[in-house]
Write a protein that holds these residues in place. Structure first.
Motif, mmCIF file in Angstrom:
data_model
loop_
_atom_site.group_PDB
_atom_site.id
_atom_site.type_symbol
_atom_site.label_atom_id
_atom_site.label_comp_id
_atom_site.label_asym_id
_atom_site.label_seq_id
_atom_site.Cartn_x
_atom_site.Cartn_y
_atom_site.Cartn_z
ATOM 1 N N VAL B 189 0.839 -1.202 0.000
ATOM 2 C CA VAL B 189 0.000 0.000 0.000
ATOM 3 C C VAL B 189 0.873 1.251 0.000
ATOM 4 O O VAL B 189 0.601 2.210 -0.730
ATOM 5 N N ALA B 190 1.940 1.240 0.786
ATOM 6 C CA ALA B 190 2.814 2.409 0.870
ATOM 7 C C ALA B 190 3.448 2.718 -0.494
ATOM 8 O O ALA B 190 3.415 3.860 -0.955
ATOM 9 N N ALA B 193 0.664 3.835 -3.034
ATOM 10 C CA ALA B 193 0.123 5.162 -2.725
ATOM 11 C C ALA B 193 1.135 6.250 -3.084
ATOM 12 O O ALA B 193 0.765 7.296 -3.631
ATOM 13 N N ALA B 194 2.416 5.995 -2.796
ATOM 14 C CA ALA B 194 3.456 6.966 -3.140
ATOM 15 C C ALA B 194 3.520 7.156 -4.656
ATOM 16 O O ALA B 194 3.645 8.278 -5.159
ATOM 17 N N ALA B 197 0.397 9.117 -5.909
ATOM 18 C CA ALA B 197 0.492 10.537 -5.566
ATOM 19 C C ALA B 197 1.508 11.244 -6.460
ATOM 20 O O ALA B 197 1.283 12.367 -6.916
ATOM 21 N N ALA B 213 -4.694 9.073 -3.533
ATOM 22 C CA ALA B 213 -3.846 7.931 -3.182
ATOM 23 C C ALA B 213 -4.477 7.084 -2.074
ATOM 24 O O ALA B 213 -4.179 5.895 -1.942
ATOM 25 N N VAL B 216 -6.072 3.685 -2.828
ATOM 26 C CA VAL B 216 -5.253 2.465 -2.795
ATOM 27 C C VAL B 216 -5.581 1.646 -1.548
ATOM 28 O O VAL B 216 -5.740 0.423 -1.610
#
Lengths: 101, 237
Positions: B189-190, B193-194, B197, B213, B216
């Motif tokens: 997820v991290a 999402a990064a 974004a 983001a 996600v």
């Protein structure tokens, strides 16, 4: 919105969220999917904020001194260096790179 | 101080002290970054006194720093979304705190990552209660004092980029994220999402990419993607 309106509105919402859990019957939030999404929401937002803070410049992407600073910060967190020291180190790395380029 | 404590309660007190002091210390970075992203000292202190939830506070000033006042809606939304986990914390804490309007009102304000973490790590109900209150009160007092100190420092410093404090903000977010990256699902997820974004930054107005983001998390959490699967014992990374 003025800065004060933004600050107050966001604060009131955050306090209301904390109070909610003490008021509502717990069953409403017990579903495991809801709990999982909430947990992941925190991760997604923080990761997105890191990306934008590191690479964003207004409405464009810009690779500069911030990226190596964040890479150094990640290395220091992996070595279990305390939060405050890592934040200072990241600022120092970015400032040094800017001073010599 | 002289009242007799059970071993469990003493363990809770030690944990509360360690976590409380460590957390309170980084209020300095919040205070400095807040004033450098355009807030005055009063607004900065208001956030620590009333909002009092680190992730949301950093999110609000982070979005305002990159998008200015026009990103106000996105800043409020980011802070609110990051604050939703406190709903679950307060549900978990309600039986530990017990009844009583004023006690619950005070507990609600002190319900944050650290107080809940220290409390739930304890083994007896009295130690859980003690851990929650001591951690919460220590951080509340410490966080607000260090916020004020940081705000005064930030006010003196002036230009952000010359000192590398924009990088410091990213490092601060990374510090909040780091302890959550222990399982594959949160790592996935991290990263996603990064990526979302970053890719959306040139296309959307500042602040909005962060909120998009968040989708996600809803997709991965809703379908429980990337959950640990027991049928791959020898998986390589």
């Amino acid at each position: 919105m003025t800065t004060w309106q933004i600050v107050i509105l966001a604060s009131v919402i955050c306090v209301a969220l904390k109070v909610t859990g003490y008021l509502v019957p717990p069953r409403a939030f017990e579903h495991p999917t809801v709990a999982r999404i909430t947990n992941l929401l925190t991760v997604a937002l923080l990761a997105a904020l890191i990306a934008v803070q590191t690479l964003g410049a207004g409405q464009s992407i810009q690779v500069d001194a911030r990226l190596p600073a964040v890479v150094v910060a990640a290395g220091l967190y992996a070595l279990r260096v305390p939060f405050v020291l890592v934040v200072i180190a990241a600022a120092a790395v970015a400032a040094l790179i800017r001073a010599f380029t | 101080m002289s009242s007799p404590r059970t071993p469990e309660e003493r363990t809770a007190l030690r944990a509360a002290l360690a976590v409380g002091l460590a957390t309170a210390a980084y209020g300095v970075s919040f205070g400095a970054l807040a004033t450098l992203s355009g807030l005055d000292i009063w607004q900065t202190c208001f956030l620590s006194l009333v909002m009092f939830t680190g992730g949301s506070q950093f999110a609000l000033i982070g979005v305002l720093a990159s998008g200015g006042l026009t990103a106000g809606g996105a800043a409020v939304t980011s802070a609110a979304l990051l604050g939703t986990r406190n709903v679950f914390y307060s549900i978990r804490m309600a039986p530990v705190i017990g009844p009583g309007f004023f006690r619950r009102a005070a507990a609600a304000q002190l319900t944050i990552d650290e107080s809940v973490a220290v409390s739930t790590a304890q083994t007896t109900p009295s130690a859980q209660r003690l851990g929650f209150w001591v951690t919460g009160i220590l951080i509340y007092v410490g966080w607000n004092l260090t916020t004020l100190i940081g705000a005064l420092i930030g006010d003196l410093l002036g230009d952000v980029s010359a000192y590398g404090l924009d990088a410091a903000a990213a490092a601060a977010f990374l510090g909040l994220l780091w302890p959550r990256l222990k399982v594959r699902q949160t790592q996935a997820v991290a990263v996603a999402a990064a990526l979302v974004a970053t890719l959306l930054t040139p296309v959307l107005v500042p602040g909005l990419p962060v909120i998009v983001a968040a989708v996600v998390a809803i997709v991965v959490g809703g379908f429980n993607l990337f959950a640990r699967t027991p049928r791959e014992p020898g998986e390589s990374t």
